[in-house]
Design an enzyme around this catalytic site. Sequence first.
Site, PDB file in Angstrom:
ATOM      1  N   HIS A 242       0.945  -8.554 -26.183  1.00 18.90           N
ATOM      2  CA  HIS A 242       1.915  -9.207 -27.014  1.00 18.90           C
ATOM      3  C   HIS A 242       2.385 -10.707 -25.959  1.00 18.90           C
ATOM      4  O   HIS A 242       3.244 -11.206 -26.479  1.00 18.90           O
ATOM      5  CB  HIS A 242       3.544  -8.437 -26.964  1.00 18.90           C
ATOM      6  CG  HIS A 242       3.275  -7.191 -27.748  1.00 18.90           C
ATOM      7  ND1 HIS A 242       3.563  -7.137 -29.049  1.00 18.90           N
ATOM      8  CD2 HIS A 242       2.807  -5.997 -27.373  1.00 18.90           C
ATOM      9  CE1 HIS A 242       3.210  -6.007 -29.443  1.00 18.90           C
ATOM     10  NE2 HIS A 242       2.905  -5.338 -28.331  1.00 18.90           N
TER      11      HIS A 242
ATOM     12  N   SER B 196       6.723   4.422   3.847  1.00 19.85           N
ATOM     13  CA  SER B 196       6.500   3.088   4.404  1.00 19.85           C
ATOM     14  C   SER B 196       5.429   3.964   5.557  1.00 19.85           C
ATOM     15  O   SER B 196       5.843   4.644   6.507  1.00 19.85           O
ATOM     16  CB  SER B 196       7.561   2.600   5.361  1.00 19.85           C
ATOM     17  OG  SER B 196       6.987   1.560   6.041  1.00 19.85           O
TER      18      SER B 196
ATOM     19  N   GLU C  72      -6.196  -7.349  -0.918  1.00 16.73           N
ATOM     20  CA  GLU C  72      -6.146  -7.272   0.557  1.00 16.73           C
ATOM     21  C   GLU C  72      -7.628  -7.184   1.389  1.00 16.73           C
ATOM     22  O   GLU C  72      -7.940  -7.390   2.398  1.00 16.73           O
ATOM     23  CB  GLU C  72      -5.353  -6.170   0.622  1.00 16.73           C
ATOM     24  CG  GLU C  72      -3.737  -6.218   0.286  1.00 16.73           C
ATOM     25  CD  GLU C  72      -2.894  -5.064   0.780  1.00 16.73           C
ATOM     26  OE1 GLU C  72      -2.959  -4.572   2.065  1.00 16.73           O
ATOM     27  OE2 GLU C  72      -2.226  -4.615   0.016  1.00 16.73           O
TER      28      GLU C  72
ATOM     29  N   SER D   7       3.984   2.478   8.244  1.00 18.07           N
ATOM     30  CA  SER D   7       4.444   2.113   9.515  1.00 18.07           C
ATOM     31  C   SER D   7       5.790   2.570   9.830  1.00 18.07           C
ATOM     32  O   SER D   7       6.250   2.856  10.889  1.00 18.07           O
ATOM     33  CB  SER D   7       4.492   0.568   9.749  1.00 18.07           C
ATOM     34  OG  SER D   7       5.526  -0.076   8.874  1.00 18.07           O
TER      35      SER D   7
ATOM     36  N   GLY E 192       0.739  -1.335   0.055  1.00 16.79           N
ATOM     37  CA  GLY E 192      -0.153  -0.030  -0.003  1.00 16.79           C
ATOM     38  C   GLY E 192       0.837   1.124  -0.013  1.00 16.79           C
ATOM     39  O   GLY E 192       0.353   2.298  -0.244  1.00 16.79           O
ATOM     40  N   SER E 193       2.090   1.305   0.595  1.00 16.51           N
ATOM     41  CA  SER E 193       2.816   2.423   0.546  1.00 16.51           C
ATOM     42  C   SER E 193       3.645   2.512  -0.895  1.00 16.51           C
ATOM     43  O   SER E 193       4.346   3.567  -0.873  1.00 16.51           O
ATOM     44  CB  SER E 193       3.916   2.236   1.727  1.00 16.51           C
ATOM     45  OG  SER E 193       3.153   2.426   3.089  1.00 16.51           O
TER      46      SER E 193
ATOM     47  N   ARG F  80      -2.902   0.680   3.360  1.00 17.26           N
ATOM     48  CA  ARG F  80      -3.336   1.106   2.174  1.00 17.26           C
ATOM     49  C   ARG F  80      -4.553   2.346   2.050  1.00 17.26           C
ATOM     50  O   ARG F  80      -4.644   2.692   0.956  1.00 17.26           O
ATOM     51  CB  ARG F  80      -3.718  -0.339   1.390  1.00 17.26           C
ATOM     52  CG  ARG F  80      -5.004  -0.906   2.072  1.00 17.26           C
ATOM     53  CD  ARG F  80      -5.205  -2.468   1.911  1.00 17.26           C
ATOM     54  NE  ARG F  80      -6.303  -2.953   2.284  1.00 17.26           N
ATOM     55  CZ  ARG F  80      -6.274  -3.516   3.672  1.00 17.26           C
ATOM     56  NH1 ARG F  80      -5.257  -3.442   4.427  1.00 17.26           N
ATOM     57  NH2 ARG F  80      -7.352  -4.281   4.310  1.00 17.26           N
TER      58      ARG F  80
ATOM     59  N   LYS G  44       4.926 -11.143   8.291  1.00 16.12           N
ATOM     60  CA  LYS G  44       6.011 -10.145   8.909  1.00 16.12           C
ATOM     61  C   LYS G  44       6.332 -10.353  10.368  1.00 16.12           C
ATOM     62  O   LYS G  44       7.493 -10.373  10.540  1.00 16.12           O
ATOM     63  CB  LYS G  44       5.084  -8.720   9.082  1.00 16.12           C
ATOM     64  CG  LYS G  44       4.900  -7.825   7.723  1.00 16.12           C
ATOM     65  CD  LYS G  44       4.236  -6.547   7.837  1.00 16.12           C
ATOM     66  CE  LYS G  44       4.265  -5.911   6.672  1.00 16.12           C
ATOM     67  NZ  LYS G  44       3.543  -4.495   6.652  1.00 16.12           N
TER      68      LYS G  44
ATOM     69  N   THR H  86       8.751  -1.321   7.480  1.00 22.40           N
ATOM     70  CA  THR H  86       8.847  -2.515   6.703  1.00 22.40           C
ATOM     71  C   THR H  86      10.561  -2.712   6.162  1.00 22.40           C
ATOM     72  O   THR H  86      10.937  -1.916   5.613  1.00 22.40           O
ATOM     73  CB  THR H  86       8.013  -1.961   5.392  1.00 22.40           C
ATOM     74  OG1 THR H  86       6.590  -1.797   6.040  1.00 22.40           O
ATOM     75  CG2 THR H  86       8.193  -2.943   4.208  1.00 22.40           C
TER      76      THR H  86
HETATM   77  C1  F6R Z   1      -1.708  -2.894   4.752  1.00 22.57           C
HETATM   78  C2  F6R Z   1      -1.042  -2.809   3.387  1.00 22.57           C
HETATM   79  C3  F6R Z   1       0.132  -3.494   3.074  1.00 22.57           C
HETATM   80  C4  F6R Z   1       1.165  -2.496   3.506  1.00 22.57           C
HETATM   81  C5  F6R Z   1       2.545  -3.196   3.323  1.00 22.57           C
HETATM   82  C6  F6R Z   1       3.806  -2.342   3.680  1.00 22.57           C
HETATM   83  O1  F6R Z   1      -3.060  -2.001   4.592  1.00 22.57           O
HETATM   84  O2  F6R Z   1      -1.654  -2.161   2.513  1.00 22.57           O
HETATM   85  O3  F6R Z   1       0.223  -3.744   1.740  1.00 22.57           O
HETATM   86  O4  F6R Z   1       1.234  -1.170   3.113  1.00 22.57           O
HETATM   87  O5  F6R Z   1       2.817  -4.346   4.115  1.00 22.57           O
HETATM   88  O6  F6R Z   1       4.058  -1.758   4.884  1.00 22.57           O
HETATM   89  P1  F6R Z   1       3.916  -0.060   5.240  1.00 22.57           P
HETATM   90  O7  F6R Z   1       2.812   0.397   4.447  1.00 22.57           O
HETATM   91  O8  F6R Z   1       3.889  -0.176   6.566  1.00 22.57           O
HETATM   92  O9  F6R Z   1       5.486  -0.027   4.804  1.00 22.57           O
END
Ligand code: F6R
Length: 357
Positions: A257, A104, A241, A106, A61-62, A156, A351, A109
Site C-alpha cells: 500500500h 536489556s 550492526e 546490559s 538487540g534486546s 544482539r 551511549k 539501557t
Molecule cells: C549490540 C546491540 C544493541 C543493544 C542495544 C541495547 O550488540 O545489539 O542493539 O542491544 O544498544 O542495549 P542492551 O541490549 O544492553 O539493552
Amino acid sequence: MSAGVDLDDPTLYSRLDSQNMGSLLRDFPKLFAEGWRQAGAFDPKLDGRRIKKIVFLGMGGSAVAGEMAAGLLRLEEGAPATVLHHDYGIPPGVDRETLVIVSSYSGNTEETLSGVELALETGAMLVGITTGGLVAEVAEKKGFPWFPITLKSPPRCALPYSLPALLGVLWKLGVGRNREKDVREAVQALQGLADGIVPETPTAGNAAKKLAVDMRGRIPVIYGGGLTAPVARRWKTQVNENAKAWAFSEELPEAHHNAILGVEQPAELRERLFLVLLDSPAIHLRTRLRFQITTDILGERKVLTHTWTGSGSGHLAQMACATLLGDYASYYLALIYGRDPTPVETIDRIKARLARE
Ligand code: F6R
C-alpha cells in the site's frame, strides 16, 4: 570496499573476526537448547494474577526476542495482547493485569530503564531479562523477578539463547503453551541448516555466503510478513550492526500500500537495491501470493531479488532458521566489507555521550 574478498579463505575469519562472532553463530543451535533449559530452572514467583496484556520493553538487540515471541503469541488462540515498546517510558494502558517484560542485555539501557519506575507505579507485574546492571539492581530493590542471562556475548548475539528463554519464562507465567517440542524441532532444523552455511561450506553451495555476495555494494531491503516480519527486521539490524551497512525492512501486506512504489525513484538506484523476501508456509496464503507479486513487479524493474522459503512444519523452527540465515549473511557481509563484525563503535559513542549530557 574490498572487491576480491574470498569467503572460502579460512584466514579471513581469524584476521577480521577478532572477537570470534563466528563461534557464537556456530553455537546457535546449542544456545537455543540452552536458553530453553535455563528458563526451566527459573521460578518467576508472581502472585498468580491474570495476565491480559504483555508489554515488551527493550531496545536494539534486546528487543528482538520480545518481537519474535509476540509474533508467535499472535498465532495462539487466547494468548494475551502484546505491545512492543521501543522508546522511553511505557505505552498507555499499562495496569495491574499487564505483564511488563524488561529486556536489556546490559541492564543499563536508558530508554528501557526509564519505563521501569513508571510500570511499577501502575501496579503491573514486572519480569526482567538481563545479565545484571541497573535492571537487576532495581529488580532486587523493588522485589520483582529477573531471569539471569548467563551467556557472554554482544547483546544482539544473545538472541538464540534469549528467545527460547523468554518463551520458557512466559510459559512459566502461564502465557502461551509449553514449547518443549517446538524448541526440540527448532534445534534439529537449525542443525540441519547450519552445516550448509558455516564458513567451511564453499560459496557455491552456501546460501548465506551467496546472499552476502549479492548484498555487497547494494542496499538490502528485507521483506517479511506475518511470522517472518520480525525476522526481516532482525536481518536489517544485523546488516546494520555487523556489516556497518545500510539495510531496510518492509512488511507485507502493508508494503503493497506504499513501499512498493518507492522502487520507481530514483531510477538509478534500482541496480543498487537487493530485495530479500522471507517466505514461509506458515504465512497467510494471500500474503504469500503478495510475495510472488512483489518479485514479479521488481523483476519488471530489474531489481535483484531473492526469495527464501522456510521449510519444516514448526513456526518456531522456521523463525529460528530464517534468523540464523540472516545472521550468517550479515556476518559474511561484514567480512566482505573488511569489517570486524562485533564492535559497534558508533552505538557505544552515542551511549557514552548520552551518559555525559
Ligand atoms: C549490540 C546491540 C544493541 C543493544 C542495544 C541495547 O550488540 O545489539 O542493539 O542491544 O544498544 O542495549 P542492551 O541490549 O544492553 O539493552
